[in-house]
Design a protein around this motif. Structure first.
Motif, short mmCIF file in Angstrom:
data_model
loop_
_atom_site.label_atom_id
_atom_site.label_comp_id
_atom_site.label_asym_id
_atom_site.label_seq_id
_atom_site.Cartn_x
_atom_site.Cartn_y
_atom_site.Cartn_z
N UNK A 17 0.81 -1.22 0.00
CA UNK A 17 0.00 0.00 0.00
C UNK A 17 0.84 1.27 0.00
N UNK A 18 2.17 1.12 0.03
CA UNK A 18 3.06 2.27 0.05
C UNK A 18 3.34 2.78 -1.36
N UNK A 19 3.54 4.09 -1.49
CA UNK A 19 3.91 4.64 -2.80
C UNK A 19 5.38 4.35 -3.11
N UNK A 20 5.73 4.42 -4.38
CA UNK A 20 7.14 4.31 -4.78
C UNK A 20 7.82 5.64 -4.48
N UNK A 21 9.07 5.70 -4.16
CA UNK A 21 10.08 4.65 -4.10
C UNK A 21 10.12 3.94 -2.75
N UNK A 22 9.24 4.34 -1.83
CA UNK A 22 9.26 3.75 -0.49
C UNK A 22 8.97 2.26 -0.56
N UNK A 23 8.01 1.88 -1.39
CA UNK A 23 7.62 0.48 -1.50
C UNK A 23 8.82 -0.40 -1.88
N UNK A 24 9.56 -0.01 -2.89
CA UNK A 24 10.71 -0.81 -3.33
C UNK A 24 11.79 -0.91 -2.26
N UNK A 25 12.04 0.20 -1.59
CA UNK A 25 13.07 0.20 -0.54
C UNK A 25 12.64 -0.67 0.65
N UNK A 26 11.37 -0.56 1.03
CA UNK A 26 10.85 -1.35 2.13
C UNK A 26 10.87 -2.84 1.77
N UNK A 27 10.49 -3.16 0.53
CA UNK A 27 10.52 -4.55 0.07
C UNK A 27 11.94 -5.11 0.09
N UNK A 28 12.92 -4.30 -0.24
CA UNK A 28 14.32 -4.74 -0.21
C UNK A 28 14.73 -5.08 1.23
N UNK A 29 14.31 -4.26 2.19
CA UNK A 29 14.61 -4.54 3.60
C UNK A 29 13.90 -5.82 4.06
N UNK A 30 12.65 -5.99 3.65
CA UNK A 30 11.89 -7.19 4.01
C UNK A 30 12.59 -8.42 3.43
N UNK A 31 13.00 -8.33 2.17
CA UNK A 31 13.68 -9.44 1.52
C UNK A 31 14.98 -9.81 2.25
N UNK A 32 15.77 -8.80 2.60
CA UNK A 32 17.01 -9.06 3.33
C UNK A 32 16.74 -9.70 4.68
N UNK A 33 15.71 -9.23 5.37
CA UNK A 33 15.34 -9.79 6.67
C UNK A 33 14.85 -11.23 6.53
N UNK A 34 14.06 -11.49 5.50
CA UNK A 34 13.51 -12.84 5.31
C UNK A 34 14.60 -13.86 4.99
N UNK A 35 15.67 -13.41 4.36
CA UNK A 35 16.77 -14.31 3.99
C UNK A 35 17.90 -14.28 5.02
N UNK A 36 17.65 -13.63 6.15
CA UNK A 36 18.65 -13.51 7.22
C UNK A 36 19.94 -12.82 6.77
N UNK A 37 19.82 -11.95 5.78
CA UNK A 37 20.96 -11.16 5.34
C UNK A 37 21.23 -10.06 6.37
N UNK A 38 20.13 -9.55 6.96
CA UNK A 38 20.26 -8.58 8.04
C UNK A 38 19.54 -9.12 9.28
N UNK A 39 19.99 -8.69 10.44
CA UNK A 39 19.38 -9.13 11.70
C UNK A 39 18.06 -8.40 11.93
N UNK A 40 17.35 -8.86 12.91
CA UNK A 40 16.09 -8.21 13.29
C UNK A 40 16.34 -6.76 13.70
N UNK A 41 17.42 -6.54 14.45
CA UNK A 41 17.74 -5.19 14.90
C UNK A 41 18.14 -4.29 13.73
N UNK A 42 18.88 -4.85 12.78
CA UNK A 42 19.27 -4.08 11.59
C UNK A 42 18.04 -3.74 10.75
N UNK A 43 17.10 -4.66 10.67
CA UNK A 43 15.85 -4.40 9.95
C UNK A 43 15.11 -3.23 10.62
N UNK A 44 14.99 -3.28 11.96
CA UNK A 44 14.31 -2.20 12.68
C UNK A 44 14.97 -0.85 12.41
N UNK A 45 16.30 -0.82 12.43
CA UNK A 45 17.03 0.42 12.17
C UNK A 45 16.80 0.92 10.75
#
Length: 85
Positions: A17-45
């Motif tokens: 439901x987010x507008x671009x470019x926020x949607x793409x950036x947020x999806x990239x963070x979600x993807x990294x978090x889902x694949x354990x590329x970043x920690x939970x704390x790094x995702x929050x930051x």
């Protein structure tokens, strides 16, 4: 506490439901978090930084509260030892 897969699904729903470019950036963070590329704390930051960059005032707080509702942050602060005196 919800399972990580359920959290990821809800975060993706929020992202849609987010507008671009926020949607793409947020999806990239979600993807990294889902694949354990970043920690939970790094995702929050990363989410906080994204929100503060693109949203202001109440919208910033609303977005962060929605993310927090879906994915509660781990409590931070002092860790108490279990000493018995």
């Amino acid at each position: 506490m919800p399972k990580k897969n359920e959290i990821i699904e809800e975060l993706i729903s929020l992202a849609q439901v987010l507008p671009e470019p926020i949607q793409s950036k947020f999806m990239a963070h979600i993807n990294d978090f889902s694949k354990d590329i970043i920690s939970s704390e790094a995702f929050d930051s990363a989410v906080y930084e994204l929100s503060s960059t693109h949203f202001a005032g109440e919208l910033h707080l609303f977005f962060l509260s929605e993310v927090e509702r879906i994915k509660p942050r781990r409590p931070q602060g002092l860790m108490f030892s279990h000493r018995h005196y």
